[in-house]
Write a protein that holds these residues in place. Structure first.
Motif, PDB file in Angstrom:
ATOM      1  N   SER A  63       0.811  -1.212   0.000  1.00  0.00           N
ATOM      2  CA  SER A  63       0.000   0.000   0.000  1.00  0.00           C
ATOM      3  C   SER A  63       0.848   1.267   0.000  1.00  0.00           C
ATOM      4  O   SER A  63       0.325   2.372  -0.166  1.00  0.00           O
ATOM      5  CB  SER A  63      -0.945   0.013   1.204  1.00  0.00           C
ATOM      6  OG  SER A  63      -0.232   0.166   2.420  1.00  0.00           O
ATOM      7  N   ASP A  64       2.156   1.114   0.180  1.00  0.00           N
ATOM      8  CA  ASP A  64       3.089   2.237   0.190  1.00  0.00           C
ATOM      9  C   ASP A  64       3.803   2.300  -1.149  1.00  0.00           C
ATOM     10  O   ASP A  64       4.700   1.505  -1.430  1.00  0.00           O
ATOM     11  CB  ASP A  64       4.083   2.068   1.331  1.00  0.00           C
ATOM     12  CG  ASP A  64       5.053   3.239   1.461  1.00  0.00           C
ATOM     13  OD1 ASP A  64       5.044   4.133   0.580  1.00  0.00           O
ATOM     14  OD2 ASP A  64       5.842   3.245   2.425  1.00  0.00           O
ATOM     15  N   ALA A  65       3.401   3.244  -1.987  1.00  0.00           N
ATOM     16  CA  ALA A  65       3.951   3.325  -3.345  1.00  0.00           C
ATOM     17  C   ALA A  65       5.462   3.471  -3.329  1.00  0.00           C
ATOM     18  O   ALA A  65       6.156   2.982  -4.241  1.00  0.00           O
ATOM     19  CB  ALA A  65       3.312   4.497  -4.097  1.00  0.00           C
ATOM     20  N   ALA A  66       6.009   4.112  -2.304  1.00  0.00           N
ATOM     21  CA  ALA A  66       7.450   4.348  -2.250  1.00  0.00           C
ATOM     22  C   ALA A  66       8.246   3.056  -2.082  1.00  0.00           C
ATOM     23  O   ALA A  66       9.447   3.028  -2.383  1.00  0.00           O
ATOM     24  CB  ALA A  66       7.766   5.318  -1.112  1.00  0.00           C
ATOM     25  N   GLN A  67       7.607   1.996  -1.599  1.00  0.00           N
ATOM     26  CA  GLN A  67       8.334   0.746  -1.360  1.00  0.00           C
ATOM     27  C   GLN A  67       8.357  -0.188  -2.566  1.00  0.00           C
ATOM     28  O   GLN A  67       9.071  -1.199  -2.558  1.00  0.00           O
ATOM     29  CB  GLN A  67       7.713   0.010  -0.171  1.00  0.00           C
ATOM     30  CG  GLN A  67       7.824   0.758   1.146  1.00  0.00           C
ATOM     31  CD  GLN A  67       7.349  -0.066   2.329  1.00  0.00           C
ATOM     32  OE1 GLN A  67       7.478  -1.294   2.345  1.00  0.00           O
ATOM     33  NE2 GLN A  67       6.807   0.608   3.331  1.00  0.00           N
ATOM     34  N   LEU A  68       7.615   0.128  -3.615  1.00  0.00           N
ATOM     35  CA  LEU A  68       7.447  -0.826  -4.704  1.00  0.00           C
ATOM     36  C   LEU A  68       8.642  -0.855  -5.645  1.00  0.00           C
ATOM     37  O   LEU A  68       9.073  -1.924  -6.081  1.00  0.00           O
ATOM     38  CB  LEU A  68       6.147  -0.535  -5.449  1.00  0.00           C
ATOM     39  CG  LEU A  68       4.906  -0.591  -4.535  1.00  0.00           C
ATOM     40  CD1 LEU A  68       3.644  -0.346  -5.334  1.00  0.00           C
ATOM     41  CD2 LEU A  68       4.822  -1.909  -3.781  1.00  0.00           C
ATOM     42  N   ASP A  69       9.190   0.316  -5.978  1.00  0.00           N
ATOM     43  CA  ASP A  69      10.429   0.321  -6.759  1.00  0.00           C
ATOM     44  C   ASP A  69      11.524  -0.432  -6.011  1.00  0.00           C
ATOM     45  O   ASP A  69      12.316  -1.174  -6.606  1.00  0.00           O
ATOM     46  CB  ASP A  69      10.886   1.753  -7.035  1.00  0.00           C
ATOM     47  CG  ASP A  69      10.123   2.402  -8.179  1.00  0.00           C
ATOM     48  OD1 ASP A  69       9.438   1.676  -8.932  1.00  0.00           O
ATOM     49  OD2 ASP A  69      10.204   3.636  -8.322  1.00  0.00           O
ATOM     50  N   ALA A  70      11.575  -0.224  -4.683  1.00  0.00           N
ATOM     51  CA  ALA A  70      12.599  -0.876  -3.875  1.00  0.00           C
ATOM     52  C   ALA A  70      12.421  -2.390  -3.856  1.00  0.00           C
ATOM     53  O   ALA A  70      13.413  -3.130  -3.778  1.00  0.00           O
ATOM     54  CB  ALA A  70      12.566  -0.320  -2.450  1.00  0.00           C
ATOM     55  N   LEU A  71      11.187  -2.874  -3.930  1.00  0.00           N
ATOM     56  CA  LEU A  71      10.955  -4.318  -3.967  1.00  0.00           C
ATOM     57  C   LEU A  71      11.544  -4.925  -5.234  1.00  0.00           C
ATOM     58  O   LEU A  71      12.239  -5.950  -5.190  1.00  0.00           O
ATOM     59  CB  LEU A  71       9.455  -4.604  -3.884  1.00  0.00           C
ATOM     60  CG  LEU A  71       9.031  -6.070  -3.978  1.00  0.00           C
ATOM     61  CD1 LEU A  71       9.674  -6.908  -2.881  1.00  0.00           C
ATOM     62  CD2 LEU A  71       7.506  -6.186  -3.918  1.00  0.00           C
ATOM     63  N   VAL A  72      11.281  -4.316  -6.367  1.00  0.00           N
ATOM     64  CA  VAL A  72      11.848  -4.811  -7.628  1.00  0.00           C
ATOM     65  C   VAL A  72      13.370  -4.674  -7.608  1.00  0.00           C
ATOM     66  O   VAL A  72      14.100  -5.597  -8.003  1.00  0.00           O
ATOM     67  CB  VAL A  72      11.233  -4.060  -8.819  1.00  0.00           C
ATOM     68  CG1 VAL A  72      11.954  -4.425 -10.122  1.00  0.00           C
ATOM     69  CG2 VAL A  72       9.751  -4.378  -8.925  1.00  0.00           C
ATOM     70  N   ARG A 114      -3.341  -0.530  -7.552  1.00  0.00           N
ATOM     71  CA  ARG A 114      -2.181   0.320  -7.833  1.00  0.00           C
ATOM     72  C   ARG A 114      -0.859  -0.436  -7.763  1.00  0.00           C
ATOM     73  O   ARG A 114       0.025  -0.241  -8.609  1.00  0.00           O
ATOM     74  CB  ARG A 114      -2.162   1.497  -6.853  1.00  0.00           C
ATOM     75  CG  ARG A 114      -1.092   2.543  -7.162  1.00  0.00           C
ATOM     76  CD  ARG A 114      -1.148   3.672  -6.152  1.00  0.00           C
ATOM     77  NE  ARG A 114      -0.708   3.231  -4.833  1.00  0.00           N
ATOM     78  CZ  ARG A 114      -0.803   3.977  -3.723  1.00  0.00           C
ATOM     79  NH1 ARG A 114      -1.356   5.173  -3.794  1.00  0.00           N
ATOM     80  NH2 ARG A 114      -0.366   3.507  -2.563  1.00  0.00           N
ATOM     81  N   ALA A 115      -0.691  -1.296  -6.764  1.00  0.00           N
ATOM     82  CA  ALA A 115       0.583  -1.991  -6.592  1.00  0.00           C
ATOM     83  C   ALA A 115       0.978  -2.816  -7.819  1.00  0.00           C
ATOM     84  O   ALA A 115       2.131  -2.731  -8.272  1.00  0.00           O
ATOM     85  CB  ALA A 115       0.554  -2.866  -5.340  1.00  0.00           C
ATOM     86  N   PRO A 116       0.084  -3.627  -8.391  1.00  0.00           N
ATOM     87  CA  PRO A 116       0.481  -4.350  -9.608  1.00  0.00           C
ATOM     88  C   PRO A 116       0.920  -3.425 -10.744  1.00  0.00           C
ATOM     89  O   PRO A 116       1.858  -3.745 -11.490  1.00  0.00           O
ATOM     90  CB  PRO A 116      -0.786  -5.131  -9.981  1.00  0.00           C
ATOM     91  CG  PRO A 116      -1.506  -5.312  -8.697  1.00  0.00           C
ATOM     92  CD  PRO A 116      -1.253  -4.049  -7.931  1.00  0.00           C
ATOM     93  N   LEU A 117       0.250  -2.280 -10.878  1.00  0.00           N
ATOM     94  CA  LEU A 117       0.636  -1.336 -11.927  1.00  0.00           C
ATOM     95  C   LEU A 117       2.027  -0.762 -11.680  1.00  0.00           C
ATOM     96  O   LEU A 117       2.865  -0.694 -12.592  1.00  0.00           O
ATOM     97  CB  LEU A 117      -0.387  -0.205 -12.004  1.00  0.00           C
ATOM     98  CG  LEU A 117      -1.801  -0.584 -12.425  1.00  0.00           C
ATOM     99  CD1 LEU A 117      -2.725   0.622 -12.291  1.00  0.00           C
ATOM    100  CD2 LEU A 117      -1.820  -1.108 -13.856  1.00  0.00           C
ATOM    101  N   LEU A 118       2.287  -0.352 -10.446  1.00  0.00           N
ATOM    102  CA  LEU A 118       3.582   0.257 -10.141  1.00  0.00           C
ATOM    103  C   LEU A 118       4.714  -0.764 -10.175  1.00  0.00           C
ATOM    104  O   LEU A 118       5.832  -0.447 -10.590  1.00  0.00           O
ATOM    105  CB  LEU A 118       3.516   0.948  -8.786  1.00  0.00           C
ATOM    106  CG  LEU A 118       2.587   2.165  -8.702  1.00  0.00           C
ATOM    107  CD1 LEU A 118       2.638   2.778  -7.308  1.00  0.00           C
ATOM    108  CD2 LEU A 118       2.941   3.211  -9.750  1.00  0.00           C
ATOM    109  N   LEU A 119       4.444  -1.979  -9.727  1.00  0.00           N
ATOM    110  CA  LEU A 119       5.467  -3.024  -9.813  1.00  0.00           C
ATOM    111  C   LEU A 119       5.782  -3.357 -11.269  1.00  0.00           C
ATOM    112  O   LEU A 119       6.943  -3.562 -11.637  1.00  0.00           O
ATOM    113  CB  LEU A 119       5.010  -4.279  -9.067  1.00  0.00           C
ATOM    114  CG  LEU A 119       4.984  -4.166  -7.544  1.00  0.00           C
ATOM    115  CD1 LEU A 119       4.293  -5.378  -6.935  1.00  0.00           C
ATOM    116  CD2 LEU A 119       6.403  -4.032  -6.989  1.00  0.00           C
ATOM    117  N   THR A 120       4.750  -3.403 -12.097  1.00  0.00           N
ATOM    118  CA  THR A 120       4.974  -3.643 -13.524  1.00  0.00           C
ATOM    119  C   THR A 120       5.810  -2.525 -14.135  1.00  0.00           C
ATOM    120  O   THR A 120       6.736  -2.777 -14.920  1.00  0.00           O
ATOM    121  CB  THR A 120       3.629  -3.766 -14.261  1.00  0.00           C
ATOM    122  OG1 THR A 120       2.905  -4.883 -13.721  1.00  0.00           O
ATOM    123  CG2 THR A 120       3.824  -3.965 -15.754  1.00  0.00           C
TER     124      THR A 120
END
Length: 258
Positions: A63-72, A114-120
């Protein structure tokens, strides 16, 4: 050629864990994402490592958009590459149009849509910069294929968005990424559903009188990573989408013995 790597959101337990184990059997190294289930994630990693699989647990609050780039980025840092992203994690609040709260809706949208979109997007950017290609599989829900009902409103909005955006993503991310979707139905007991309730629902919710299992879903996802698939939608539900309901099967079918 280096061994392939898969990142699976929500892979600590239940369906996500089954997907992780299936890809491991096919020779993948596995990034096990988890949100709050740290012990389950480590248990999954330990099980895979005991089988000789290179596996690591990665935490992110979806739910935290800032963490998604970091996950990838974390998957690339650990494994040196990423070949498959499976957007499996979701949250499932019990609400309807008349009673959903803005807070619950926003949280469900952030995780399920949102998370699937940002991770993609993060995967697309990094793979493109490196000259790599990959695959994204979105795990949606059979109800999005036209079998809507009034329950789990906030959950459904996010799933509907990511289901209908798969074609757009497939066009937008090509030729770097191929993007496909699977639409599962009832697979495991949920909420306060008893084993008897689940068995009763299984017999009545599908024309086959059996639901697709997590293993069936994992097999379908693995097939959809093949080079010929882009923008593909696969329903893996035992035909549940063919049986209209007014409410979620958890409420629609209760065992008479209960």
């Amino acid at each position: 050629m280096a061994q392939r790597v898969v990142l699976i959101t929500g892979a600590a337990k239940r369906v996500g864990r089954t997907i992780a184990e299936r890809f491991a059997r096919d020779g993948y190294r596995v990034a096990v994402h988890y949100g709050s289930s740290v012990e389950d994630a480590q248990a999954t990693v330990d099980t895979l490592r005991a089988r000789g699989v290179d596996a690591h647990a990665l935490h992110a609050d979806l739910s935290d958009a800032a963490q998604l780039d970091a996950l990838v980025a974390g998957a690339y840092a650990l494994f040196g590459r990423l070949d498959v992203l499976i957007n499996s994690a979701s949250i499932f609040p019990d609400d309807r149009l008349e009673d959903f709260s803005v807070e619950t809706f926003d949280h469900a949208w952030a995780v399920n849509g949102r998370a699937p979109l940002l991770l993609t997007r993060a995967f697309y950017a990094r793979a493109g910069a490196l000259g790599h290609t990959g695959v994204v599989i979105n795990v949606v829900d059979q109800k999005v294929r036209g079998n809507f009902h009034r329950d789990h409103f906030s959950y459904t909005v996010g799933k509907t968005a990511i289901g209908h955006l798969t074609t757009m993503l497939a066009k937008s991310a090509a030729p770097v990424l191929r993007v496909n979707a699977v639409y599962p139905g009832l697979m495991l007991p949920s909420g306060d559903q008893t084993d008897a309730d689940f068995a009763y629902a299984e017999r009545r919710a599908t024309p086959l009188h059996r639901v697709a299992t997590p293993g069936d879903l994992a097999d379908a996802i693995l097939l959809l990573t093949g080079p010929a698939y882009n923008g593909a939608d696969w329903v893996v539900d035992g035909g549940q989408n063919l049986v209209p309901v007014d409410r979620d099967v958890v409420f629609e079918y209760r065992s008479p013995a209960a």
